[in-house]
Design an enzyme around this catalytic site. Structure first.
Site, PDB file in Angstrom:
ATOM      1  N   ARG A  28      -4.099  56.856   2.170  1.00  0.00           N
ATOM      2  CA  ARG A  28      -3.694  55.679   2.949  1.00  0.00           C
ATOM      3  C   ARG A  28      -2.218  55.371   2.732  1.00  0.00           C
ATOM      4  O   ARG A  28      -1.720  55.496   1.615  1.00  0.00           O
ATOM      5  CB  ARG A  28      -4.544  54.467   2.524  1.00  0.00           C
ATOM      6  CG  ARG A  28      -5.833  54.341   3.317  1.00  0.00           C
ATOM      7  CD  ARG A  28      -6.783  53.319   2.752  1.00  0.00           C
ATOM      8  NE  ARG A  28      -6.171  52.020   2.456  1.00  0.00           N
ATOM      9  CZ  ARG A  28      -6.865  50.959   2.040  1.00  0.00           C
ATOM     10  NH1 ARG A  28      -8.184  51.047   1.871  1.00  0.00           N
ATOM     11  NH2 ARG A  28      -6.259  49.830   1.781  1.00  0.00           N
ATOM     12  N   ARG A  73      -6.603  57.731  -4.775  1.00  0.00           N
ATOM     13  CA  ARG A  73      -7.659  57.614  -3.766  1.00  0.00           C
ATOM     14  C   ARG A  73      -7.377  58.505  -2.551  1.00  0.00           C
ATOM     15  O   ARG A  73      -6.250  58.627  -2.109  1.00  0.00           O
ATOM     16  CB  ARG A  73      -7.769  56.150  -3.312  1.00  0.00           C
ATOM     17  CG  ARG A  73      -8.673  55.971  -2.091  1.00  0.00           C
ATOM     18  CD  ARG A  73      -9.180  54.563  -1.947  1.00  0.00           C
ATOM     19  NE  ARG A  73      -8.147  53.597  -1.602  1.00  0.00           N
ATOM     20  CZ  ARG A  73      -8.372  52.282  -1.473  1.00  0.00           C
ATOM     21  NH1 ARG A  73      -9.588  51.795  -1.686  1.00  0.00           N
ATOM     22  NH2 ARG A  73      -7.400  51.467  -1.169  1.00  0.00           N
TER      23      ARG A  73
END
Ligand code: ADP
Ligand code: ADP
Ligand code: ZN
Length: 215
Positions: free
Chosen positions: A160, A127
Site C-alpha cells: 500500500r 505488509r
C-alpha cells in the site's frame, strides 16, 4: 449483531476480521477497503479521499459517515456486521449511535486489539495486500505460499502507498490523537473488550472468539 474492531493501524484488524466473519457469518464492513476501491475506480468519493489517505490523514467525517450509512442498509448487514476501521473519531461514534436505532441494530461488543508501537511499525512496513480481495499478508509474519500471490484468490500482492515508514509514523500519531479516545468512550458504555494483539494470529483469534461466544 454488530461488532466493532478497534485498534491502531497494523494491529491485525483486517487479518482477524477475515476469520471472524467466516466463523460468525457476519457481513464485513471495512471503510479502508471501501475507500481504496473508490480511489481505484476514480469515483468522486475516491478523488476526494485520496489526498488524505496518501498523507496518512483521516478522510473527513462527513464523507465516511455517508459510506457507512449506505453500507449498513445493504441486505447482507441485516443478519449482523463486523465494522473494521470505523468509527475512528468521536464524531463518527456519535453518528453511529444516533443512526443505529433507525437501522434496527445495536452494538454488541467493541473488541479493542492492543499492540505495542515498535511491533506496529514492523507489521505495517512488511505488509503486502491482495489487489483483488484485500487480504493481508506479511513478508515475515504471514508470507503467502507463493511469492506475491494471494493464498485466498490468486490475485497479485502489492505494498500500500501509505505503508511506507514516514506515512506509518503519521498514521500512528493520527490514531493517538483522533481514534484512541474511543477506547475510553466505549469503556464508559460498558461494551469494550480489550485483547492482547501482541500474540500470534491464532492466539489473538482464540481470545476474540472467547469474547464473541459470550454474546
Ligand atoms: P490492520 O487491519 O489492523 O491495519 P492487518 O490485519 O492488515 O492490520 O495486519 C497488519 C500486518 O501485520 C499484516 O501484514 C499482517 O499479515 C500482520 N499481522 C496481523 N496480525 C499479526 C500477528 N498477530 N502477528 C504478526 N503479524 C500480524
Ligand atoms: P489501517 O487499518 O492500516 O489503518 P485502513 O485500511 O483502515 O488502514 O484505512 C486506510 C486509510 O483510509 C486511513 O489512513 C484513512 O485515510 C482512511 N480511512 C479508513 N477508515 C476511515 C474512517 N473511519 N475515517 C476516516 N478515514 C478513514
Ligand atoms: Zn486475494
Amino acid at each position: 449483531m454488530l461488532i466493532i474492531l478497534l485498534g491502531p493501524p497494523g494491529a491485525g484488524k483486517g487479518t482477524q476480521a477475515e476469520r471472524i466473519v467466516q466463523e460468525h457469518q457476519l457481513a464485513y464492513v471495512s471503510t479502508g477497503d471501501i475507500l481504496r476501491n473508490a480511489v481505484k475506480e476514480q469515483t468522486n468519493l475516491g478523488r476526494k479521499a485520496k489526498q488524505y489517505m496518501d498523507q496518512g490523514q483521516l478522510v473527513p467525517d462527513e464523507l465516511v459517515v455517508e459510506i457507512v450509512k449506505d453500507r449498513l442498509t445493504d441486505p447482507d448487514c441485516a443478519e449482523g456486521a463486523l465494522l473494521d476501521g470505523f468509527p475512528r473519531t468521536v464524531t463518527q461514534a456519535d453518528f453511529l449511535e444516533q443512526a443505529l436505532p433507525g437501522i434496527g441494530i445495536n452494538i454488541d461488543r467493541v473488541v479493542s486489539i492492543e499492540v505495542k508501537e515498535e511491533e506496529l511499525i514492523e507489521r505495517l512496513t512488511g505488509r503486502r495486500v491482495c489487489s483483488e480481495c484485500g487480504a493481508s499478508f506479511h513478508l515475515k509474519f504471514k508470507p503467502p505460499k507463493v511469492r506475491n500471490v494471494c493464498d485466498v484468490c490468486g490475485g497479485d500482492l502489492y505494498q500500500r502507498d501509505d505503508d511506507t515508514f514516514e506515512t506509518v509514523k503519521e498514521r500512528l500519531e493520527v490514531y493517538k490523537k483522533q481514534t484512541e479516545p474511543l477506547i475510553a468512550y466505549y469503556e464508559k458504555k460498558g461494551i469494550l473488550s480489550p485483547v492482547d494483539g501482541n500474540q500470534d494470529i491464532d492466539a489473538v483469534f482464540n481470545q476474540i472468539n472467547k469474547i464473541l461466544e459470550k454474546i
